[in-house]
Design an enzyme around this catalytic site. Structure first.
Site, PDB file in Angstrom:
ATOM      1  N   GLU A  47       2.968  -4.479  -0.894  1.00 14.03           N
ATOM      2  CA  GLU A  47       3.276  -4.220   0.528  1.00 14.03           C
ATOM      3  C   GLU A  47       2.114  -4.571   1.445  1.00 14.03           C
ATOM      4  O   GLU A  47       2.308  -4.918   2.613  1.00 14.03           O
ATOM      5  CB  GLU A  47       3.682  -2.756   0.739  1.00 14.03           C
ATOM      6  CG  GLU A  47       5.032  -2.378   0.153  1.00 14.03           C
ATOM      7  CD  GLU A  47       4.937  -1.906  -1.294  1.00 14.03           C
ATOM      8  OE1 GLU A  47       3.866  -2.071  -1.930  1.00 14.03           O
ATOM      9  OE2 GLU A  47       5.948  -1.369  -1.795  1.00 14.03           O
ATOM     10  N   PHE A 109      10.653  13.618  -3.402  1.00 16.89           N
ATOM     11  CA  PHE A 109      10.178  12.459  -4.170  1.00 16.89           C
ATOM     12  C   PHE A 109       9.884  11.289  -3.214  1.00 16.89           C
ATOM     13  O   PHE A 109      10.705  10.935  -2.380  1.00 16.89           O
ATOM     14  CB  PHE A 109      11.241  12.043  -5.198  1.00 16.89           C
ATOM     15  CG  PHE A 109      10.846  10.823  -5.973  1.00 16.89           C
ATOM     16  CD1 PHE A 109       9.741  10.827  -6.816  1.00 16.89           C
ATOM     17  CD2 PHE A 109      11.566   9.628  -5.835  1.00 16.89           C
ATOM     18  CE1 PHE A 109       9.352   9.689  -7.507  1.00 16.89           C
ATOM     19  CE2 PHE A 109      11.187   8.492  -6.531  1.00 16.89           C
ATOM     20  CZ  PHE A 109      10.084   8.521  -7.367  1.00 16.89           C
ATOM     21  N   GLN A 110       8.716  10.735  -3.352  1.00 17.19           N
ATOM     22  CA  GLN A 110       8.253   9.609  -2.518  1.00 17.19           C
ATOM     23  C   GLN A 110       8.251   9.925  -1.030  1.00 17.19           C
ATOM     24  O   GLN A 110       8.500   9.054  -0.197  1.00 17.19           O
ATOM     25  CB  GLN A 110       9.061   8.348  -2.810  1.00 17.19           C
ATOM     26  CG  GLN A 110       8.791   7.835  -4.218  1.00 17.19           C
ATOM     27  CD  GLN A 110       9.340   6.459  -4.491  1.00 17.19           C
ATOM     28  OE1 GLN A 110      10.361   6.079  -3.933  1.00 17.19           O
ATOM     29  NE2 GLN A 110       8.684   5.726  -5.365  1.00 17.19           N
ATOM     30  N   LYS A 159      16.631   7.780   5.097  1.00 20.32           N
ATOM     31  CA  LYS A 159      17.755   7.138   4.409  1.00 20.32           C
ATOM     32  C   LYS A 159      19.104   7.499   5.049  1.00 20.32           C
ATOM     33  O   LYS A 159      19.962   6.636   5.248  1.00 20.32           O
ATOM     34  CB  LYS A 159      17.754   7.548   2.934  1.00 20.32           C
ATOM     35  CG  LYS A 159      18.747   6.781   2.102  1.00 20.32           C
ATOM     36  CD  LYS A 159      18.620   7.098   0.623  1.00 20.32           C
ATOM     37  CE  LYS A 159      19.547   6.204  -0.192  1.00 20.32           C
ATOM     38  NZ  LYS A 159      19.550   6.559  -1.601  1.00 20.32           N
ATOM     39  N   MET A 470     -21.258 -10.823   0.123  1.00 19.64           N
ATOM     40  CA  MET A 470     -21.862 -10.239   1.320  1.00 19.64           C
ATOM     41  C   MET A 470     -22.619  -8.955   0.990  1.00 19.64           C
ATOM     42  O   MET A 470     -23.702  -8.708   1.533  1.00 19.64           O
ATOM     43  CB  MET A 470     -20.786  -9.968   2.378  1.00 19.64           C
ATOM     44  CG  MET A 470     -21.325  -9.426   3.677  1.00 19.64           C
ATOM     45  SD  MET A 470     -22.572 -10.505   4.383  1.00 19.64           S
ATOM     46  CE  MET A 470     -21.572 -11.570   5.408  1.00 19.64           C
TER      47      MET A 470
HETATM   48  C1  LIG Z   1     -10.917  -3.757   0.992  1.00 21.41           C
HETATM   49  C2  LIG Z   1     -12.401  -3.883   1.121  1.00 21.41           C
HETATM   50  N1  LIG Z   1     -13.200  -3.309   0.213  1.00 21.41           N
HETATM   51  C3  LIG Z   1     -14.550  -3.405   0.318  1.00 21.41           C
HETATM   52  C4  LIG Z   1     -15.108  -4.090   1.360  1.00 21.41           C
HETATM   53  C5  LIG Z   1     -16.625  -4.184   1.510  1.00 21.41           C
HETATM   54  N2  LIG Z   1     -17.055  -5.581   1.398  1.00 21.41           N
HETATM   55  C6  LIG Z   1     -17.298  -6.364   2.463  1.00 21.41           C
HETATM   56  S1  LIG Z   1     -17.684  -7.922   2.074  1.00 21.41           S
HETATM   57  C7  LIG Z   1     -17.563  -7.585   0.446  1.00 21.41           C
HETATM   58  C8  LIG Z   1     -17.821  -8.648  -0.584  1.00 21.41           C
HETATM   59  C9  LIG Z   1     -16.764  -9.685  -0.583  1.00 21.41           C
HETATM   60  O1  LIG Z   1     -16.898 -10.450  -1.751  1.00 21.41           O
HETATM   61  P1  LIG Z   1     -16.054 -11.760  -1.966  1.00 21.41           P
HETATM   62  O2  LIG Z   1     -14.622 -11.492  -1.663  1.00 21.41           O
HETATM   63  O3  LIG Z   1     -16.341 -12.310  -3.294  1.00 21.41           O
HETATM   64  O4  LIG Z   1     -16.574 -12.698  -0.806  1.00 21.41           O
HETATM   65  P2  LIG Z   1     -18.041 -13.302  -0.545  1.00 21.41           P
HETATM   66  O5  LIG Z   1     -18.794 -12.315   0.283  1.00 21.41           O
HETATM   67  O6  LIG Z   1     -18.681 -13.565  -1.876  1.00 21.41           O
HETATM   68  O7  LIG Z   1     -17.771 -14.558   0.216  1.00 21.41           O
HETATM   69  C10 LIG Z   1     -17.227  -6.249   0.228  1.00 21.41           C
HETATM   70  C11 LIG Z   1     -17.094  -5.612  -1.104  1.00 21.41           C
HETATM   71  C12 LIG Z   1     -14.226  -4.649   2.299  1.00 21.41           C
HETATM   72  N3  LIG Z   1     -14.663  -5.308   3.368  1.00 21.41           N
HETATM   73  N4  LIG Z   1     -12.886  -4.562   2.141  1.00 21.41           N
END
Ligand SMILES: Cc1ncc(C[n+]2csc(CCOP(=O)(O)OP(=O)(O)O)c2C)c(N)n1
Length: 578
Positions: A47, A109-110, A159, A470
């Site tokens: 979703e 439920f749900q 529903k 990052m």
């Molecule tokens: C759903 C979610 N979980 C955690 C984060 C924290 N976060 C920001 S950037 C990042 C790393 C992203 O890694 P990747 O997708 O491999 O991309 P890259 O930075 O290597 O280009 C994380 C864990 C986030 N932004 N979103």
């Protein structure tokens, strides 16, 4: 007719022809009507992807995107996508199934309190308690989602309400007391802004996503030209101003271009349009644009003065206000083209980042250069979140609005691929490319099944560095290189993963390969995945959290010209204007 039929009729009356959804027990009455309706239903595989696809659809087309999830876990899976749309002012309507009205509040439920959960992340939410309420509530939802500052609206559909009967009348009047978004800016404020701009020696425009939403790019270009003001953008504003214009500075902020950050630091008048001064844009607000009078044009009065003190607020629609401002400035008949413009142009030319690299593993800059060479100005590019996103925001250039789609406010990993899917469904004639990180793509990779089954030919480029790049970058820069739980390891093999969904897949490892591969993939007219092996050590220059915009660390040294070296620009009054 039945409530479920009224839901579909209300959607088609709003012009909806496609929805992204996932069924469940309480949605059986609705899905039974979808079965033989003309509505195109795309069965996503999670979703969250339905909500992001609806969001991508909305951002690419400007129309409201629609997603559907069942009660309980279906609704909670939609939540991230709803929050994402809320933070980035994207118009979506999320239809959520709910347990039958007599069961609400029983921990049935749900059952979850979808309204309670989503209230802080929606523009509005409706729980429909009687079939007769359906037409008005759905019509209102679309009106609220797309008007004023756009945003998501949730409609909670028990529903028994879907099963009940109603008299459907095509004449629906919506009444929304207290909801009257302001369009025209206050004329006195527009005059004050015009005077301030005329008197400025070093004006700069900061364009946000609101410029794109208001379709105000032409007016923005005219203003920049008329007053000789360079334009920097937020992440959401990328594409609002053609980045090949010599006055385009690129993105501002934590991961922004050096020229943007330094020019905003030096400007004496900042014209901010449709932006919300997020911390990622301003850095330390006490050091933000310290010499500038700030004019803030925004449709949402709640944004005025929220993060940054504003000298001249103007509330209303950016297109209408900019047209008014242009007229007011033109009436003074004073030439405003100045030495400041020339200074900024040459400063910009000296700050252009290097994009060509012969290295293996590939430098992301080289990959982005090749992506740029393989696509057209109309290609819609989505990004995920992380280094991949900031590299694209920083190095990649766009000329047209709605061709760069990214998760700005919420920073949602997993956004890029489903958003691309939604954009492609909205605009099938346009090429759509998603640039993702390996971590983020893996969060939504199950939806390769969706693009295969529905033949949605998006191209996914996985920037494969085997790191949560990052976060690892911050660990390298600010946590003594202690790489704590950000290494992703060797699996999966993305090519094999894609092939298991019968998706064409390629691996790119050397300079020159990306361009050719992307051109071929786009030509094939089929969905494809390109696994791009990049340098895991590459860092993007940045402003550390809590610092001012000029305190850039990383690749560049901050070499600032003294403000005294900026050529003097006579004010309008000194030139004989009023
Ligand atoms: C759903 C979610 N979980 C955690 C984060 C924290 N976060 C920001 S950037 C990042 C790393 C992203 O890694 P990747 O997708 O491999 O991309 P890259 O930075 O290597 O280009 C994380 C864990 C986030 N932004 N979103």
């Amino acid at each position: 007719m039945k409530g479920s039929q009224a839901i579909i009729k209300s959607l088609t009356d709003e012009g909806v022809d496609v929805v992204f959804g996932y069924p469940g027990g309480v949605l059986l009455p609705l899905y039974d009507v979808i079965y033989d309706s003309d509505l195109r239903h795309i069965l996503v595989r999670h979703e969250q992807c339905a909500a992001h696809a609806a969001d991508g659809y909305a951002r690419a087309s400007g129309e409201v995107g629609v997603c559907i999830g069942t009660s309980g876990p279906g609704a909670t899976n939609l939540v991230t996508g709803i929050a994402n749309a809320y933070m980035d002012s994207s118009p979506i309507v999320a239809l959520a199934g709910q347990v039958a009205t007599p069961l609400i509040g029983n921990d049935a439920f749900q059952e979850v309190d979808t309204i309670g959960i989503t209230m802080p992340i929606t523009k509005h939410s409706y729980q429909v308690m009687a079939p007769s309420e359906i037409p008005e509530m759905i019509k209102s939802s679309f009106y609220i989602a797309r008007s004023g500052r756009p945003g998501p609206v949730v409609v909670d559909l028990p529903k028994d309400v879907q099963e009940g009967e109603l008299e459907y009348s095509a004449k629906i009047k919506i009444e929304l007391p207290g909801y009257k978004p302001t369009k025209k800016g206050h004329p006195r404020q527009v005059e004050r802004a015009a005077k301030t701009i005329m008197n400025a020696k070093k004006p700069v425009i900061l364009a946000g996503g609101g410029v794109i939403i208001a379709d105000a790019s032409k007016e923005l270009e005219k203003l920049s030209k008329l007053v000789g003001a360079p334009v920097t953008t937020t992440l959401m504003g990328k594409g609002s101003f053609p980045e090949d214009n010599p006055l385009a500075l690129g993105m501002l902020g934590m991961h922004g271009r050096k020229v943007s950050n330094l020019v905003v630091d030096e400007c004496d008048c900042l014209i901010a349009i449709g932006c919300r001064f997020s911390d990622r844009t301003t850095g330390d607000v006490t050091k933000f644009a310290p010499q500038a009078k700030i004019i803030h044009i925004d449709v949402d009065p709640a944004e005025i003065g929220k993060n940054v003190d504003i000298d001249i607020p103007i509330v209303g629609d950016a297109k209408i206000i900019l047209s008014h401002l242009l007229k007011t400035i033109k009436q003074t008949k004073t030439s405003l083209i100045s030495d400041w413009t020339d200074y900024v142009k040459s400063f910009r030319a000296g700050c252009m980042p290097r994009l060509s690299f012969k290295d293996v593993p590939l430098k992301p800059q080289q990959v982005i250069k090749e992506i740029s060479e393989a696509i057209t100005d109309d290609t819609i590019v989505t990004t995920d979140v992380g280094q991949n996103q900031m590299w694209m925001a920083h190095y990649f250039t766009r000329k047209n609005p709605r061709t760069f789609i990214s998760s700005g406010g919420l920073g949602t990993m997993g956004f890029g691929f489903p958003a691309a899917m939604g954009a492609k469904v909205a605009l099938p004639e346009q090429d759509v490319v998603a640039v993702c990180g390996d971590g983020g793509f893996l969060m939504v990779s199950q939806d390769l099944a969706t693009v295969k089954e529905y033949d949605i030919p998006v191209i996914v480029c996985v920037m494969d560095n085997r790191y949560l790049g990052m976060v690892a970058q911050w660990q390298r820069l600010f946590y003594d290189e202690r790489i704590s739980h950000t290494h992703l390891g060797a699996v999966p093999d993305f090519v094999k993963l894609a092939k298991s969904f019968e998706i064409n897949a390629y691996k790119v490892e050397r300079p020159g390969e990306m361009k050719e591969t992307l051109i071929d993939a786009l030509k094939s007219g089929e969905p494809a995945l390109i696994d791009v092996i990049i340098d895991p050590e590459e860092l993007l220059p940045m402003v550390p959290p809590g610092c001012g915009l000029t305190e850039i660390v990383g690749e560049y040294k901050v070499e600032r010209e003294s403000p005294d070296e900026i050529p003097y620009r006579p004010s309008a009054q000194e030139k004989g204007g009023d």
